[in-house]
Design a protein around this motif. Structure first.
Motif, PDB file in Angstrom:
ATOM      1  N   TYR A  74       0.840  -1.204   0.000  1.00 55.56           N
ATOM      2  CA  TYR A  74       0.000   0.000   0.000  1.00 55.56           C
ATOM      3  C   TYR A  74       0.876   1.256   0.000  1.00 55.56           C
ATOM      4  O   TYR A  74       0.645   2.201  -0.773  1.00 55.56           O
ATOM      5  CB  TYR A  74      -0.931  -0.008   1.216  1.00 55.56           C
ATOM      6  N   LEU A  75       1.900   1.283   0.883  1.00 58.38           N
ATOM      7  CA  LEU A  75       2.757   2.463   0.981  1.00 58.38           C
ATOM      8  C   LEU A  75       3.543   2.699  -0.303  1.00 58.38           C
ATOM      9  O   LEU A  75       3.784   3.845  -0.701  1.00 58.38           O
ATOM     10  CB  LEU A  75       3.725   2.320   2.163  1.00 58.38           C
TER      11      LEU A  75
ATOM     12  N   ARG B 171     -10.424   9.313  -8.285  1.00 60.62           N
ATOM     13  CA  ARG B 171      -9.903   7.947  -8.442  1.00 60.62           C
ATOM     14  C   ARG B 171      -8.870   7.640  -7.356  1.00 60.62           C
ATOM     15  O   ARG B 171      -8.908   6.578  -6.737  1.00 60.62           O
ATOM     16  CB  ARG B 171      -9.277   7.790  -9.830  1.00 60.62           C
ATOM     17  N   ALA B 172      -7.958   8.590  -7.094  1.00 56.01           N
ATOM     18  CA  ALA B 172      -6.921   8.373  -6.078  1.00 56.01           C
ATOM     19  C   ALA B 172      -7.536   8.200  -4.693  1.00 56.01           C
ATOM     20  O   ALA B 172      -7.136   7.321  -3.920  1.00 56.01           O
ATOM     21  CB  ALA B 172      -5.940   9.543  -6.081  1.00 56.01           C
TER      22      ALA B 172
ATOM     23  N   SER C 248      -8.175   0.584  -0.016  1.00 62.76           N
ATOM     24  CA  SER C 248      -7.002  -0.114   0.517  1.00 62.76           C
ATOM     25  C   SER C 248      -6.902   0.042   2.031  1.00 62.76           C
ATOM     26  O   SER C 248      -6.661  -0.924   2.766  1.00 62.76           O
ATOM     27  CB  SER C 248      -5.726   0.430  -0.141  1.00 62.76           C
ATOM     28  N   LEU C 249      -7.107   1.274   2.506  1.00 65.72           N
ATOM     29  CA  LEU C 249      -6.996   1.534   3.946  1.00 65.72           C
ATOM     30  C   LEU C 249      -8.081   0.789   4.721  1.00 65.72           C
ATOM     31  O   LEU C 249      -7.815   0.245   5.803  1.00 65.72           O
ATOM     32  CB  LEU C 249      -7.096   3.037   4.208  1.00 65.72           C
TER      33      LEU C 249
ATOM     34  N   GLU D  45      -8.172  -5.878   8.674  1.00 66.70           N
ATOM     35  CA  GLU D  45      -7.237  -6.956   8.999  1.00 66.70           C
ATOM     36  C   GLU D  45      -6.465  -6.640  10.285  1.00 66.70           C
ATOM     37  O   GLU D  45      -6.244  -7.519  11.131  1.00 66.70           O
ATOM     38  CB  GLU D  45      -6.258  -7.159   7.834  1.00 66.70           C
ATOM     39  N   ALA D  46      -6.059  -5.375  10.463  1.00 63.20           N
ATOM     40  CA  ALA D  46      -5.318  -4.982  11.666  1.00 63.20           C
ATOM     41  C   ALA D  46      -6.172  -5.174  12.912  1.00 63.20           C
ATOM     42  O   ALA D  46      -5.698  -5.684  13.943  1.00 63.20           O
ATOM     43  CB  ALA D  46      -4.867  -3.526  11.550  1.00 63.20           C
TER      44      ALA D  46
END
Length: 872
Positions: free
Chosen positions: A373-374, A478-479, A486-487, A493-494
């Motif tokens: 992701y980063l 879009r960005a 993604s976040l 999951e975190a």
């Protein structure tokens, strides 16, 4: 034979002048006068070396944890008291401004005014205010001693550096802490780039007489940065060239004789250095001095090739002299632990223990997705809003990598903050006409660039968003959509991993801490981030051991001790005291504790996350592995995932350490061997040559330290001997009520019933001096003892029996009723006084700067002194 004193003046008698009171006024007793805290021997040596030049332009570069801040401050106090300096400006990182002000006031009795740029006013250490408004903060109405944020002083795109402004009244003395912020280094384009701080200092350095720079790491990324810092202090013309400097480093790193042309080049550099800087040659041994004399004789007799061949045949002598007289050596004052150990200092052995977390594949897979992701999805929003951001995206990414790698909880909180900011942009998209919404968003919250070497020029890109930039709404939508998706997935999951108790670094760190506590060892738990500190405390509470042990928290903003009775807010002095007493066994510390909070009562340090530069890592370790640590060994645990991003950063640290060996000297070991082997790939330098270089540098440092030793007490300074005699006077004069710290601190009862505590040990608040309160109760005088003044009217020495000058430490034999011997009288220039003629730096400043007479020199008061009799 003592020194005879010929007086050409009447002999004034000062009623009430006493031996100890008069001693405190003598410049030679500066280190025990009480004007500054008691310094260690290496710190005294550093101050004397800095003052042994004119003007005083020097780089203090002790290894982290050896006390260079006190060296800088002591040098400043001496210049203020004895050398005509009136106006001082101190530039330091904003984070330590308050610490500097507190240290100067508490330890040096200096009331420095700190500039608050947000309020446009100065605040003194005592709380007084001086409003500057729109006036130049360094203009004619500014205070004489100023503390200012380096970030503010350097200016930005809109404003020039404060020192460069036409209305600025330049100081007599400029001090720059963490001076590596002023450097020239290679940018992403491979070209040299000056930081804003460097450009400002370069513009004014020749118009400021005295300049003190301080940093443990003058080289951050490459050796040329060190050269740029030396140029600010003032290098002779030939050394201004980068080529000459780099060639000199190559010469230094070679133990074997080079080719004849290279040998000639080395000799030519050395000869020109001696001509331009006129350094004292007393640091050279006899062979080196003899060689230099012959070299200068043959300079005009031989051609270049013959000259080179001659130098080849005497390479050992030239090599040693070249290192000792190298401008970097002359302009830099540096102490290392290794050299101090060779003169009797005792530092604890460091047991560096790696704790690689097993059964961590699930976490590492998650971190792999965070890394993706980063690398590929983050910060595209910024690139659309701020087109120039593209050039610095790598630096911002590193900051996030550090934060998410600290702990799973820190990762989660960082992702949550990022998601919140991106959703703020999403709100703008729903009302794109209101551009102010976008400008109000701080897209880069909590970014700390201290560990990633971000130049100030690149920092300017984050100062503001340019409202005139046309924003492509479709690209931005879009960005934003990609990042939110993604976040959201990563946070889901975190949270699942945290619910399952998979914050393994936190769990392992607490397990280690509890194990050490059970074995009786006080423990420091370190993390850079308060999110991780919070997670550690929660995990410790979960174990139930918070009911068995009191623990402290120190994050700079929050300082408290928590026990079964609740939480009590406190200052760092209380934390240190509670650790020393043994009542406090566990500390949770952020990197704020790495600055000025010495916790040597603890024996175990656990790094939950490890800083990504050598200096910051050493700063942490230095909280316990330092002078005053009573344990012979300290344990430093580094908790990490072996295949994580942290491993890559360890590699970078090791490469920097190798380069630093050539450029400035050694760092202590800051890595466990297993970690080092897992990341270190190849070494360019020959380790044998590196070791020989270290030995040569250390031999020079040792020789300088030995010059401070007195003849009466092996391995201690004259200051130390004076303190021991002062304690002996107290022992004979007052009842001892109690002792502590292995009887090194004694509490005496005064005639009025009050109690005072003193010690002859350096580095503690109880250290005795010639100005301690106890001398209000007792002092001494003698009919045969008189005070000699120098030509400036300052107390310079004691004269006894009408013709002999006593050593400064020997005068205290009189109140102790000890017999004076021939060794107690002065026969030459006192070693405790700086000789400003040892290095001539006048070429570095504009105009002529009158050199003061050697302060208190008995050589200069002969025939022109005043005798002052002490009263009975």
């Amino acid at each position: 034979m003592g020194i005879s004193v010929q007086s050409h003046h009447a002999i004034p008698v000062y009623a009430g002048e006493k031996i100890i009171e008069a001693s405190s006024k003598m410049p030679a007793n500066f280190f025990v006068s009480g004007a500054i805290p008691a310094l260690y021997m290496h710190q005294e040596r550093a101050v004397l070396e800095a003052l042994s030049r004119w003007p005083v332009r020097v780089l203090f570069s002790d290894e982290v944890g050896l006390g260079k801040t006190f060296e800088v401050a002591a040098t400043m106090v001496y210049l203020l008291k004895y050398c005509g300096v009136k106006r001082v400006v101190i530039l330091t990182p904003k984070a330590v401004l308050q610490q500097w002000q507190d240290e100067l006031y508490d330890n040096f009795k200096i009331d420095a005014w700190m500039f608050d740029s947000s309020q446009k006013q100065y605040v003194s250490a005592t709380g007084k205010l001086r409003y500057m408004g729109t006036s130049n903060p360094l203009g004619a109405t500014s205070p004489d001693i100023v503390l200012m944020s380096a970030q503010y002083a350097r200016g930005n795109r809109e404003n020039s550096g404060v020192l460069e402004r036409s209305s600025t009244v330049l100081p007599d003395l400029l001090i720059v802490d963490e001076a590596h912020s002023a450097r020239v280094s290679k940018g992403l384009d491979g070209k040299p780039h000056k930081t804003r701080m460097y450009s400002m200092l370069q513009a004014v350095s020749s118009r400021i007489p005295h300049m003190i720079l301080a940093t443990a790491t003058p080289m951050q990324k490459d050796v040329e940065e060190y050269h740029s810092i030396l140029k600010l202090l003032g290098l002779p013309k030939i050394w201004q060239k980068k080529r000459a400097y780099l060639e000199s480093l190559r010469i230094i790193s070679q133990s074997e004789a080079p080719s004849a042309p290279d040998a000639y080049s080395a000799a030519n550099l050395l000869i020109k250095t001696i001509k331009d800087m006129t350094p004292s040659l007393r640091t050279l041994d006899e062979d080196e001095q003899s060689f230099l004399q012959e070299l200068l004789k043959k300079k005009d007799e031989l051609d270049q090739y013959e000259h080179g061949c001659y130098v080849q045949s005497h390479w050992k002598e030239l090599h040693g002299a070249f290192i000792k007289l190298h401008p970097a050596q002359l302009l830099t004052v540096r102490n290392t632990r290794r050299s101090l150990e060779q003169v009797g200092y005792q530092f604890p052995k460091r047991n560096l223990i790696e704790d690689s977390i097993t059964d961590s594949m699930e976490i590492q897979l998650f971190y792999g997705r965070v890394e993706e992701y980063l690398m590929y999805e983050s910060f595209s929003v910024e690139q659309i809003i701020m087109p120039d951001f593209e050039r610095s995206i790598g630096f911002v990414r590193v900051s996030y990598q550090q934060r998410v790698a600290s702990s799973l909880y820190s990762c989660k909180k960082s992702l949550e903050r990022r998601l919140y900011k991106v959703r703020q942009v999403e709100k703008y998209l729903s009302n794109p006409k209101d551009v102010s919404l976008l400008h109000a968003i701080d897209l880069l919250p909590g970014i700390d660039f201290d560990d990633i070497d971000l130049d100030e020029g690149q920092m300017d890109q984050f100062d503001s968003v340019d409202g005139r930039v046309h924003i492509d709404k479709n690209a931005l939508e879009r960005a934003v959509g990609i990042e939110i998706m993604s976040l959201s997935a990563l946070l889901k999951e975190a949270n699942k991993l945290l619910e399952d108790g998979r914050d393994l670094k936190v769990h392992e760190s607490i397990r280690l801490a509890r194990k050490c506590l059970a074995e009786g060892d006080p423990v420091l738990l370190f993390s850079r981030y308060t999110d991780t500190i919070e997670a550690l405390i929660d995990d410790f509470k979960r174990t139930g051991d918070d009911k068995n042990y009191s623990y402290g928290v120190y994050t700079g903003k929050n300082s408290a001790i928590i026990s079964s009775f609740g939480e009590v807010k406190c200052d760092k002095a209380t934390i240190k005291s509670e650790l020393l007493s043994g009542r406090l066994k566990l500390m949770f510390c952020s990197d704020a504790a790495s600055e000025g909070l010495n916790l040597q009562a603890a024996r175990v340090l656990i790094n939950v996350d490890v800083p990504w530069t050598p200096s910051r890592l050493e700063q942490r370790i230095g909280r316990i592995a330092r002078l005053g640590q009573r344990a012979k060994e300290v344990d430093v645990y580094n908790v990490w995932y072996p295949n994580s991003i942290e491993a890559k950063m360890y590699h970078r640290i090791q490469n920097r350490l190798m380069q630093a060996n050539i450029a400035i000297g050694e760092f202590p070991e800051v890595m466990a061997n297993a970690i080092k082997k897992s990341v270190l790939s190849g070494v360019d330098e020959d380790p044998r040559d590196i070791q020989e270089l270290k030995d040569l540098r250390n031999s020079y440092q040792i020789k300088s330290l030995e010059a401070l030793w007195n003849t009466h007490c092996d391995g201690s300074t004259i200051s130390s001997l004076i303190r021991k005699r002062l304690i002996k006077i107290c022992d004979q004069s007052f009842p001892i009520v109690s002792t502590c710290w292995d009887e090194r601190i004694k509490t005496y009862q005064m005639p009025d019933g009050s109690e005072l505590s003193y010690s002859d040990v350096e580095g503690i608040p109880e250290t005795i001096s010639l100005s301690s309160k106890v001398w209000e109760y007792i002092d001494f005088a003698n009919d045969t003892t008189r005070i000699v003044k120098d030509v400036n009217g300052r107390y310079a020495a004691f004269e006894i029996k009408g013709e002999q000058l006593l050593k400064y430490e020997s005068i205290l034999k009189i109140p102790l009723n000890e017999e004076l011997t021939a060794e107690d009288f002065l026969t030459e220039y006192p070693v405790m006084l700086p000789d400003n003629a040892r290095l001539d730096l006048q070429y570095a400043v504009e105009g002529e700067l009158p050199s003061p007479q050697r302060i208190g020199s008995t050589e200069k008061i002969i025939g022109s002194c005043t005798i002052v009799a002490t009263s009975a």
